[in-house]
Design a protein around this motif. Sequence first.
Motif, short mmCIF file in Angstrom:
data_model
loop_
_atom_site.label_atom_id
_atom_site.label_comp_id
_atom_site.label_asym_id
_atom_site.label_seq_id
_atom_site.Cartn_x
_atom_site.Cartn_y
_atom_site.Cartn_z
N LYS A 18 16.70 -6.94 -46.55
CA LYS A 18 15.93 -7.68 -45.53
C LYS A 18 16.84 -8.11 -44.38
CE LYS A 18 11.97 -9.54 -46.12
NZ LYS A 18 10.74 -8.74 -46.10
N ARG A 19 16.45 -7.78 -43.19
CA ARG A 19 17.29 -8.11 -42.04
C ARG A 19 16.77 -9.29 -41.25
NH1 ARG A 19 18.63 -2.14 -39.74
NH2 ARG A 19 19.63 -1.40 -41.62
N ASN A 20 17.66 -9.91 -40.52
CA ASN A 20 17.25 -11.02 -39.68
C ASN A 20 17.13 -10.59 -38.23
OD1 ASN A 20 17.01 -12.95 -41.55
ND2 ASN A 20 19.08 -13.75 -41.34
N THR A 21 15.94 -10.64 -37.73
CA THR A 21 15.74 -10.25 -36.34
C THR A 21 15.17 -11.45 -35.60
OG1 THR A 21 13.50 -9.53 -36.80
CG2 THR A 21 15.23 -7.91 -37.01
N TRP A 22 15.42 -11.49 -34.31
CA TRP A 22 14.93 -12.63 -33.54
C TRP A 22 13.41 -12.67 -33.54
CZ3 TRP A 22 11.64 -11.66 -29.57
CH2 TRP A 22 11.67 -10.38 -29.00
N GLN A 23 12.79 -11.51 -33.70
CA GLN A 23 11.33 -11.47 -33.71
C GLN A 23 10.77 -12.24 -34.90
OE1 GLN A 23 13.21 -8.72 -33.12
NE2 GLN A 23 12.17 -7.31 -31.72
N ARG A 24 11.35 -12.00 -36.07
CA ARG A 24 10.87 -12.68 -37.26
C ARG A 24 11.05 -14.19 -37.09
NH1 ARG A 24 9.89 -9.24 -41.59
NH2 ARG A 24 11.48 -7.68 -41.27
N GLU A 25 12.21 -14.56 -36.55
CA GLU A 25 12.47 -15.99 -36.32
C GLU A 25 11.47 -16.58 -35.35
OE1 GLU A 25 14.02 -18.47 -37.63
OE2 GLU A 25 14.54 -16.94 -39.12
N ALA A 26 11.19 -15.81 -34.31
CA ALA A 26 10.25 -16.30 -33.29
C ALA A 26 8.89 -16.57 -33.92
CB ALA A 26 10.12 -15.27 -32.17
N VAL A 27 8.45 -15.67 -34.79
CA VAL A 27 7.15 -15.85 -35.42
C VAL A 27 7.20 -17.07 -36.33
CG1 VAL A 27 5.52 -14.89 -37.07
CG2 VAL A 27 6.47 -13.45 -35.29
N ARG A 28 8.25 -17.19 -37.12
CA ARG A 28 8.37 -18.31 -38.03
C ARG A 28 8.31 -19.62 -37.24
NH1 ARG A 28 11.37 -17.74 -42.67
NH2 ARG A 28 12.80 -16.33 -41.61
N GLU A 29 9.07 -19.65 -36.15
CA GLU A 29 9.12 -20.89 -35.37
C GLU A 29 7.80 -21.20 -34.70
OE1 GLU A 29 12.55 -21.41 -32.86
OE2 GLU A 29 11.28 -22.51 -31.44
N SER A 61 -0.37 -14.07 -28.48
CA SER A 61 -0.46 -14.41 -27.06
C SER A 61 0.46 -15.57 -26.73
CB SER A 61 -1.88 -14.79 -26.65
OG SER A 61 -2.81 -14.37 -27.57
N THR A 62 0.55 -16.53 -27.64
CA THR A 62 1.44 -17.66 -27.40
C THR A 62 2.86 -17.18 -27.19
OG1 THR A 62 0.07 -19.00 -28.87
CG2 THR A 62 2.25 -19.85 -28.32
N SER A 98 8.35 -13.83 -24.80
CA SER A 98 8.82 -12.79 -25.71
C SER A 98 8.03 -11.51 -25.53
CB SER A 98 8.63 -13.23 -27.16
OG SER A 98 9.31 -14.43 -27.40
N PRO A 99 8.73 -10.40 -25.49
CA PRO A 99 8.05 -9.12 -25.37
C PRO A 99 7.70 -8.58 -26.74
CG PRO A 99 10.38 -8.78 -25.27
CD PRO A 99 10.17 -10.25 -25.49
N ILE A 100 7.40 -9.48 -27.65
CA ILE A 100 7.16 -9.07 -29.04
C ILE A 100 5.84 -8.31 -29.15
CG2 ILE A 100 5.90 -11.16 -29.66
CD1 ILE A 100 7.39 -11.12 -32.34
N GLY A 101 5.81 -7.37 -30.08
CA GLY A 101 4.62 -6.54 -30.25
C GLY A 101 3.64 -7.13 -31.24
N LEU A 102 2.37 -6.79 -31.05
CA LEU A 102 1.34 -7.32 -31.93
C LEU A 102 1.55 -6.87 -33.37
CD1 LEU A 102 -1.30 -8.82 -32.33
CD2 LEU A 102 -2.51 -6.82 -31.50
N ALA A 103 1.88 -5.62 -33.55
CA ALA A 103 2.08 -5.09 -34.90
C ALA A 103 3.18 -5.88 -35.61
CB ALA A 103 2.44 -3.62 -34.84
N THR A 104 4.21 -6.22 -34.86
CA THR A 104 5.33 -6.96 -35.44
C THR A 104 4.89 -8.35 -35.89
OG1 THR A 104 6.75 -5.78 -33.93
CG2 THR A 104 7.68 -7.70 -35.01
N VAL A 105 4.03 -8.98 -35.10
CA VAL A 105 3.54 -10.29 -35.49
C VAL A 105 2.79 -10.19 -36.81
CG1 VAL A 105 1.98 -12.17 -34.86
CG2 VAL A 105 3.42 -11.11 -33.12
N TYR A 106 1.94 -9.19 -36.93
CA TYR A 106 1.20 -9.01 -38.17
C TYR A 106 2.15 -8.78 -39.33
CZ TYR A 106 -3.54 -8.91 -36.33
OH TYR A 106 -4.73 -9.26 -35.78
N PHE A 110 -3.88 -24.20 -38.37
CA PHE A 110 -3.99 -22.77 -38.61
C PHE A 110 -4.18 -22.03 -37.30
CE2 PHE A 110 -4.65 -23.92 -42.96
CZ PHE A 110 -4.22 -22.82 -43.67
N VAL A 111 -3.52 -20.88 -37.18
CA VAL A 111 -3.67 -20.06 -35.99
C VAL A 111 -3.91 -18.62 -36.39
CG1 VAL A 111 -2.54 -21.03 -33.97
CG2 VAL A 111 -1.18 -20.40 -35.94
N SER A 112 -4.59 -17.90 -35.54
CA SER A 112 -4.84 -16.50 -35.83
C SER A 112 -3.64 -15.69 -35.38
CB SER A 112 -6.08 -16.02 -35.09
OG SER A 112 -5.83 -16.00 -33.71
#
Lengths: 132, 132
Positions: free
Chosen positions: B2-13, B29-30, B36-44, B21-23
């Motif tokens: 398991k790797r640590n990426t800023w994207q995962r951290e961003a979602v956690r935070e 969108s937030t 962040s140029p994060i992708g929707l698939a990554t958020v899921y 609760f949020v969808s």
Amino acid sequence: MKRNTWQREAVREALVTADGFVSAQSLHSTLRDGGSPIGLATVYRALSDLTDGGEADSLQSMEGEALYRACTSGGHHHHLICRNCGLTVEIEADAVETWATSVAAANGFTQPQHIVDVFGLCAACSRAAADQ
Amino acid sequence: MKRNTWQREAVREALVTADGFVSAQSLHSTLRDGGSPIGLATVYRALSDLTDGGEADSLQSMEGEALYRACTSGGHHHHLICRNCGLTVEIEADAVETWATSVAAANGFTQPQHIVDVFGLCAACSRAAADQ
DNA sequence: CTGATTTTGACAATCATTCTCAACTGCGCG
DNA sequence: CGCGCAGTTGAGAATGATTGTCAAAATCAG
């Protein structure tokens, strides 16, 4: 004005015939297999009419689709559903009702609604699973 | 591994920051609005990882979308959710747990799982609704 | 730094459900 | 019995959330 069409009756009857929760999709295929040229949209419309009219219950399966069932007792009740075969037992749970209401009130919440459903494997499916 | 990426951290935070609760969609969108140029698939993906890892809870809203929340207590618990603003209170309900288990057993069901959530209007939103 | 392996993200694909709209039909009225 | 019209149907398009695909990019151990 509300009309009586054979389509609505067909959906109502198919719902009663199935003895557990069924998805709109599978109800539709069942009807088609049984020879009705009924449309999918119509099945959805009939189901939501029945639900609104209190003649059927609906809930979300754990997989996210909406399931429907002809409900036998008119009152408010919950369900115990076999996640393998769909067999359903209606359960009364005054204890849970009052618990939900009071926990909501205790936290300042008004207009409480609750979702309470129990999924599991029914006796038959448990046995089958053990056998395999 | 398991790797640590800023994207995962961003979602956690982002999950922790939101206090209810949020969808997945609105979380996405937030994050985008926050630059962040994060992708929707990554958020899921991140959300389901967090859920699997027990760091987040998920439930189905009454409108059918999946909602997520950083969960504070590690154990099993349920929620009292404001259907207007999303404010959430975690509730312990041993009574409900044992009720679910015993009602399942009484009907021959095994492997019980249950969905128990209470929706309502929180104090603030109740007041607002009364005012309007 | 390097290389292997994981993760990402744009986009397509799925799937349930709802919408659209023209054709159709049940039903009350004459 | 036949008319007319408002409610109903159904095929297919539209929607909206979620998941799959896959080449390009990023991570981490050595």
